[in-house]
Write a protein that holds these residues in place. Structure first.
Motif, short mmCIF file in Angstrom:
data_model
loop_
_atom_site.label_atom_id
_atom_site.label_comp_id
_atom_site.label_asym_id
_atom_site.label_seq_id
_atom_site.Cartn_x
_atom_site.Cartn_y
_atom_site.Cartn_z
N ALA A 125 0.83 -1.20 0.00
CA ALA A 125 0.00 0.00 0.00
C ALA A 125 0.87 1.26 0.00
CB ALA A 125 -0.92 0.01 1.22
N GLU A 126 1.94 1.25 0.79
CA GLU A 126 2.82 2.41 0.86
C GLU A 126 3.57 2.63 -0.46
OE1 GLU A 126 5.13 1.56 4.33
OE2 GLU A 126 3.47 2.09 5.68
N ALA A 127 3.96 1.55 -1.10
CA ALA A 127 4.64 1.68 -2.40
C ALA A 127 3.69 2.29 -3.43
CB ALA A 127 5.13 0.31 -2.87
N ALA A 128 2.46 1.83 -3.45
CA ALA A 128 1.48 2.38 -4.40
C ALA A 128 1.19 3.85 -4.08
CB ALA A 128 0.19 1.57 -4.35
N TYR A 129 1.12 4.17 -2.80
CA TYR A 129 0.85 5.55 -2.38
C TYR A 129 1.99 6.49 -2.78
CZ TYR A 129 -0.07 9.51 0.74
OH TYR A 129 -0.28 10.76 1.25
N SER A 130 3.21 6.06 -2.53
CA SER A 130 4.35 6.93 -2.87
C SER A 130 4.47 7.11 -4.38
CB SER A 130 5.65 6.38 -2.28
OG SER A 130 5.93 5.11 -2.78
N VAL A 180 -6.57 17.17 -6.06
CA VAL A 180 -7.48 16.04 -6.28
C VAL A 180 -6.67 14.75 -6.41
CG1 VAL A 180 -9.08 15.01 -7.94
CG2 VAL A 180 -9.32 17.41 -7.29
N CYS A 181 -5.57 14.81 -7.13
CA CYS A 181 -4.72 13.64 -7.32
C CYS A 181 -4.19 13.14 -5.97
CB CYS A 181 -3.56 13.98 -8.26
SG CYS A 181 -2.45 12.60 -8.60
N ARG A 182 -3.71 14.06 -5.14
CA ARG A 182 -3.19 13.68 -3.82
C ARG A 182 -4.29 13.12 -2.93
NH1 ARG A 182 1.29 18.14 -1.97
NH2 ARG A 182 2.81 17.58 -3.56
N LYS A 183 -5.47 13.74 -3.00
CA LYS A 183 -6.60 13.26 -2.20
C LYS A 183 -6.98 11.84 -2.62
CE LYS A 183 -11.30 14.38 -0.77
NZ LYS A 183 -11.73 13.00 -0.82
N ASP A 184 -7.03 11.60 -3.93
CA ASP A 184 -7.33 10.25 -4.43
C ASP A 184 -6.28 9.24 -3.97
OD1 ASP A 184 -9.61 11.13 -5.69
OD2 ASP A 184 -8.70 11.22 -7.69
N ALA A 185 -5.02 9.66 -4.02
CA ALA A 185 -3.94 8.78 -3.58
C ALA A 185 -4.08 8.46 -2.09
CB ALA A 185 -2.59 9.43 -3.85
N TYR A 209 -4.83 4.87 -0.38
CA TYR A 209 -3.91 4.37 0.65
C TYR A 209 -4.69 3.98 1.91
CZ TYR A 209 -0.18 4.42 4.14
OH TYR A 209 0.68 4.09 5.16
N ASN A 210 -5.61 4.84 2.34
CA ASN A 210 -6.40 4.53 3.53
C ASN A 210 -7.27 3.29 3.32
OD1 ASN A 210 -5.36 6.64 5.04
ND2 ASN A 210 -6.93 8.07 4.38
N LEU A 211 -7.82 3.13 2.12
CA LEU A 211 -8.60 1.94 1.80
C LEU A 211 -7.72 0.70 1.84
CD1 LEU A 211 -11.29 0.68 0.90
CD2 LEU A 211 -10.59 1.12 -1.45
#
Length: 190
Positions: free
Chosen positions: A93-98, A114-119, A123-125
């Motif tokens: 999850a952290e790799a995908a988030y970064s 918006v991009c950061r919020k989606d990321a 990540y939270n999901l």
């Protein structure tokens, strides 16, 4: 949402089964795999140095994420516990988030927000799913450990029974002893 959870639980059990199917690794194997992971990371970093700018950041982040995921997988293989399974899921999850954050860098203004919020939402999901799957993994590990313990106990009992039968056969004279020993070897698959 229920379908996604069911699929995630099924995937968790499949991954857990695959991780536990492999035998626990020795310390030398773990060290060798750690060296291999670091060598692969160094090679990836070398490849990343060939590109410039945004592509370089993306390449470096991908290499870092792959290294962290491989290290977590190694830890899970070396010591299969629910905690290590959870760490593996968090590493993914952290790799995908970064990676998502790096992809957001070239955007401007509200598109970047918006991009950061989606990321962050993704990540939270992923963290919530990792927790859910961690609970499933803990149940599966307890079950697997119980089976392993029962099998070991059964093997010990069979060895004791075999030894007792062999002692009884040793007390018999000549041909009776040979027949008895052949019989218990066949019965205990020895």
């Amino acid at each position: 949402m229920r379908t996604i959870r069911t699929a995630c639980i099924a995937a968790a059990l499949a991954c857990l089964a695959a991780a536990h199917a492999a035998p626990v690794m020795s310390k030398d194997d773990v060290k060798a795999h750690k060296v291999r992971i670091e060598e692969q990371y160094d090679q990836a970093q070398t490849r990343c140095r060939r590109v410039q700018g945004y592509s370089r950041e993306l390449c470096n982040e991908q290499a870092r994420g792959e290294r962290d995921i491989q290290a977590a997988e190694l830890q899970l293989q070396a010591d299969p516990t629910p905690e290590h399974d959870h760490k593996l899921r968090l590493a993914k999850a952290e790799a995908a988030y970064s990676m998502a954050l790096v992809r957001c860098k070239p955007l401007d203004g509200s598109a970047r927000d918006v991009c950061r919020k989606d990321a962050k939402d993704s990540y939270n999901l992923a963290k919530a799913e990792a927790k859910l799957q961690g609970d499933v993994a803990a149940i599966a590990l307890r079950s697997e450990n119980t089976v392993r313990q029962r099998t070991a106990e059964q093997d010990r009992q069979l060895e004791i029974q075999y030894a007792a039968a062999r002692e009884r056969c040793e007390l018999l004279p000549g041909e009776g002893r040979a027949n008895c020993l052949a019989d218990i070897r066949q019965r205990f698959n020895k």
